[in-house]
Design a protein around this motif. Sequence first.
Motif, short mmCIF file in Angstrom:
data_model
loop_
_atom_site.label_atom_id
_atom_site.label_comp_id
_atom_site.label_asym_id
_atom_site.label_seq_id
_atom_site.Cartn_x
_atom_site.Cartn_y
_atom_site.Cartn_z
N ALA A 217 9.98 9.94 -25.36
CA ALA A 217 10.74 9.13 -24.10
C ALA A 217 11.80 8.35 -24.68
N GLU A 218 12.86 8.24 -24.04
CA GLU A 218 13.93 7.28 -24.55
C GLU A 218 13.54 5.78 -24.55
N LYS A 219 12.57 5.30 -23.92
CA LYS A 219 12.35 3.84 -24.07
C LYS A 219 11.31 3.46 -25.16
N ILE A 220 10.88 4.34 -26.07
CA ILE A 220 10.16 4.04 -27.19
C ILE A 220 11.10 3.60 -28.13
N LYS A 221 11.05 2.33 -28.77
CA LYS A 221 11.60 1.91 -29.83
C LYS A 221 10.96 2.34 -31.30
N ALA A 306 -4.31 11.98 -29.32
CA ALA A 306 -2.86 12.29 -29.69
C ALA A 306 -2.45 13.28 -28.19
N ARG A 307 -3.20 13.69 -27.82
CA ARG A 307 -2.68 14.63 -26.50
C ARG A 307 -3.76 14.49 -25.37
N GLY A 308 -2.76 14.32 -24.35
CA GLY A 308 -3.26 14.23 -23.04
C GLY A 308 -4.01 12.98 -22.57
N ILE A 309 -4.44 12.12 -23.20
CA ILE A 309 -5.01 10.76 -22.85
C ILE A 309 -4.03 10.03 -22.18
N ASP A 310 -4.55 9.54 -20.94
CA ASP A 310 -3.45 8.92 -20.03
C ASP A 310 -4.14 7.53 -20.24
N ILE A 311 -3.23 6.59 -20.73
CA ILE A 311 -3.37 5.07 -20.85
C ILE A 311 -2.27 4.65 -20.60
N ASP A 312 -1.87 4.24 -19.28
CA ASP A 312 -0.74 3.37 -19.19
C ASP A 312 -0.13 2.34 -19.82
N ASP A 313 -0.81 1.38 -20.12
CA ASP A 313 -0.39 0.15 -20.59
C ASP A 313 -0.37 -0.08 -22.17
N ILE A 314 -0.49 0.96 -23.03
CA ILE A 314 -0.27 0.98 -24.50
C ILE A 314 1.00 0.50 -24.87
N SER A 315 1.07 -0.64 -25.69
CA SER A 315 2.43 -1.19 -25.96
C SER A 315 2.79 -1.07 -27.50
N MET A 316 2.00 -0.38 -28.38
CA MET A 316 2.35 0.02 -29.47
C MET A 316 1.49 1.22 -29.92
N GLY A 334 3.98 9.53 -27.96
CA GLY A 334 4.10 9.71 -26.59
C GLY A 334 2.80 8.95 -25.73
N ARG A 335 2.03 8.38 -26.51
CA ARG A 335 0.93 7.67 -25.82
C ARG A 335 1.49 6.16 -25.27
N THR A 336 2.73 5.85 -25.83
CA THR A 336 3.08 4.54 -25.41
C THR A 336 4.32 4.90 -24.58
N ALA A 337 4.95 3.80 -23.73
CA ALA A 337 6.15 3.72 -22.70
C ALA A 337 5.83 4.69 -21.75
N ARG A 338 4.52 4.97 -21.17
CA ARG A 338 4.25 5.80 -19.94
C ARG A 338 4.60 5.07 -19.04
N ALA A 339 4.81 5.99 -17.67
CA ALA A 339 4.98 5.22 -16.44
C ALA A 339 6.07 4.46 -16.35
N ASP A 340 7.20 4.71 -17.20
CA ASP A 340 8.57 3.91 -17.10
C ASP A 340 8.36 2.64 -17.62
N ARG A 341 7.59 2.45 -18.61
CA ARG A 341 7.38 1.11 -19.51
C ARG A 341 7.94 1.54 -20.85
N ASP A 342 8.17 0.18 -21.25
CA ASP A 342 8.72 0.01 -22.68
C ASP A 342 7.52 0.22 -23.65
N GLY A 343 7.97 0.66 -25.00
CA GLY A 343 6.80 0.86 -26.05
C GLY A 343 7.45 0.82 -27.34
N GLN A 344 6.56 0.88 -28.50
CA GLN A 344 7.17 0.70 -29.78
C GLN A 344 6.34 1.72 -30.44
N ALA A 345 6.85 2.08 -31.72
CA ALA A 345 6.30 3.14 -32.73
C ALA A 345 6.85 2.75 -33.81
#
Length: 583
Positions: A217-221, A306-316, A334-345
Motif C-alpha cells: 500500500a502507498e500509505k506504508i512508510k 503474515a497472510r490473511g489476518i485482518d487487524i485494522d489498527d496495526i501501526s507498525m 501489508g498487515r499495517t496501513a489497512r482500511a485507508d490508514r497510515d502505517g510504518q514498516a
Amino acid sequence: MKFEELPLNNNVLDALYDMHFDTCTPVQEKCIPGILKGRDVLGVAQTGTGKTAAYLLPILSKIDSNNYPDNAINCLIMSPTRELAQQIDQAMQGFGYYLQGVSSVAVYGGNDGNRYDQEVKSLRLGADVVIATPGRLISHINMGNIDMSKISFFVLDEADRMLDMGFADDIMSIAKGLPKTCQTIMFSATMPDKINDLARTLLKNPVEIKLAVSKPAEKIKQCAYICYEAQKLKIIEDIFKKGDLKRVIVFCGSKLKVKQVAAALHRMNVNCSEMHSDLEQAQRDEVMLNFKSGQLDVLVATDIVARGIDIDDISMVINYDVPNDAEDYVHRIGRTARADRDGQAITLVAQDDTYLFEQIEKFLGKEVEKIQLPEGIGEAPEYTSGRRPQRRGTKAKSIRRKDRNQTAHKHKPRRQNDQQNETSQTVDASKNNNAPKDSEQREKQTSRKGRRKNVQPQRNNQVAKQKSENERTDEKSTEQQPKNQNKRCTQNRNKNRNNKSRSQQDNNQPNVEGRNKKATKPNNERQTKKQGTSKNQNKRQKQEVTYQGTRKFEAPKNQQKTESGFTSIIKKPLRWLKSLSKK
C-alpha cells in the motif's frame, strides 16, 4: 460504488448496514457481479483489499435466495492456515447474521476430541458453508465423513500460500471429488507460474481480475537499519523507547528467534506475546484474541500471521529478519496501513542479508530509506551489494567433493598395501604351531565373538584353580588347630548342657517334653538300618559336634532318635565339617 447498487440479497445488505460497510473496494466491485452470474473468477490483489467479502457476499446471497439442498454442503472454502480459517468463519457469522437456515463450520486440526466430534456431526448433517484446511479435510474424506457430490461453490483463498506450503497434491485430490458443475473461485496475492497452471486445470473460462499485483500500500512508510546481528535487539529497544507503541507486529524468520525476541521484550517491560507453530491451538486462539482485543501491545510471530489476518489498527510492522522472498515482504508489511490508514514498516538488515534486501528493492522498483543507527550502539557495516547466500551445507559439500577428487588417486596404493599386510599376517600365522589349521577356527579367533568365547574358558579355569587353592588352605588351617581349642570347646559344651537341663527343670516346659517324646518314637525300619551302621554314626548320635561356632544337641540316652528327611538334610553339612576336623 456502494453495496446497495449491487444485486445482493436484502438480508446480506442489512448485515452490511449494521456493520457500517457502505462502499465497495475495487476488488469487491469487480468480483461480486461475476460470481453472481455464475462464472469462475480468478482474483489477484494485494492483501487488505477485502477479498474475503468479495466472495462471501455473493455466495451467501445466492444460497439464501435460490433453492439449494438443505441437508448438503453447498460451499467449500479452502484456507492455508487455521487462523485464516477462523477469520473467515467469523466474517461468515457477521455477513450471515440475518440469514436464517444458513450454517457454517470451520474444520482445522489441533483440536481436542469434542471439537472433532462436532466437525463430524456438522459435516454429516450438511453444513451450508465449510471452511477447512487441506490436511484436515482430506482426513475427513478418507474417513468418509463428508459428501462432496452436491457442492456448488469451491473457493481457494490465498492459493499461492497453499502451493508454497506444499498443498498442491491435496488441492488436486479434493478437486477431483467435486461435481463438474461446481463454480470455482480462486484468490491470490501473487501470480507465479504455479498459480497459472493451477488456474488452467481448475477454472473454466474465468473472469480475471488483477489489481496492483504484489505491491504494498502507498500509505506504508518503509525504512531500514543496516546493522550487525548483535545490534538488532538494541535497535528495537531504542524504537520502543522513542514512542509509546501499542499495536506492533515483529516478524522473525524462525521459532527460536521469536522466543528470544519475546524474552528480550519482556525484560524491557513490553506487553507482548509470541505466536508460532509450537503453540497448541488453544494457546494460539487465546493469543490472537488478546491481541485483537487490545490486551496485548506487541505480537512477536513467524510468517503464520503474515497472510490473511485482518487487524485494522496495526501501526507498525518490524522485520527482525529479512524475508527470503520479496512477496513475503509484501505480505508482512501489508498487515499495517489497512482500511485507508497510515502505517510504518521497519526492516533490520544484517550484513549477510544485503543481497535479499536488494532483491526486495528491485521488486518494489524503488530504494528503501536507510536510517542511521542510534547513538551508543556502534558503527554500522557498509551497505554493499552482497552475494547470493548459499543454503546450509552446500559449501561444506562442495569442499568435500574437491577433497575427494584431489585425493582419489591416493586411495588405490593404500588398498594394495593393506592386502599385502593381510597376506603377510596369514603366512606368519601358518608358521606358528599354535595357529589353527581350519579357516573357520581362524575367523573365530579374529572376530570379536570368537575372542570372547576363547577368553571365557580361561577365566573359568582361573576361577576353578582359585577355589581349589582356597579349599586346600581351609583344610590346612583345620589340621593346624591347637589342641587347647578342642579342650575349651568340650568344656563350653558341658556347661551349656548343664545350664539347659536346669532351666528345663525350673520352668517345667511341657511343650519341650512333648517334642522330645514325638522325636523319640520307635521306628522299626530305621532301627534296623541303624544297627547296620558303622561305629562313627553311632558316636554321632550320642555326641554333639562343635565346629567354628555351630552346635548340635544330643537326645537323652534312654530314647532312640528317629531322623526325618528334613533333619537328615540339615545334618549332612555338619557331618562333612566334622570329618574335615578329624582329618
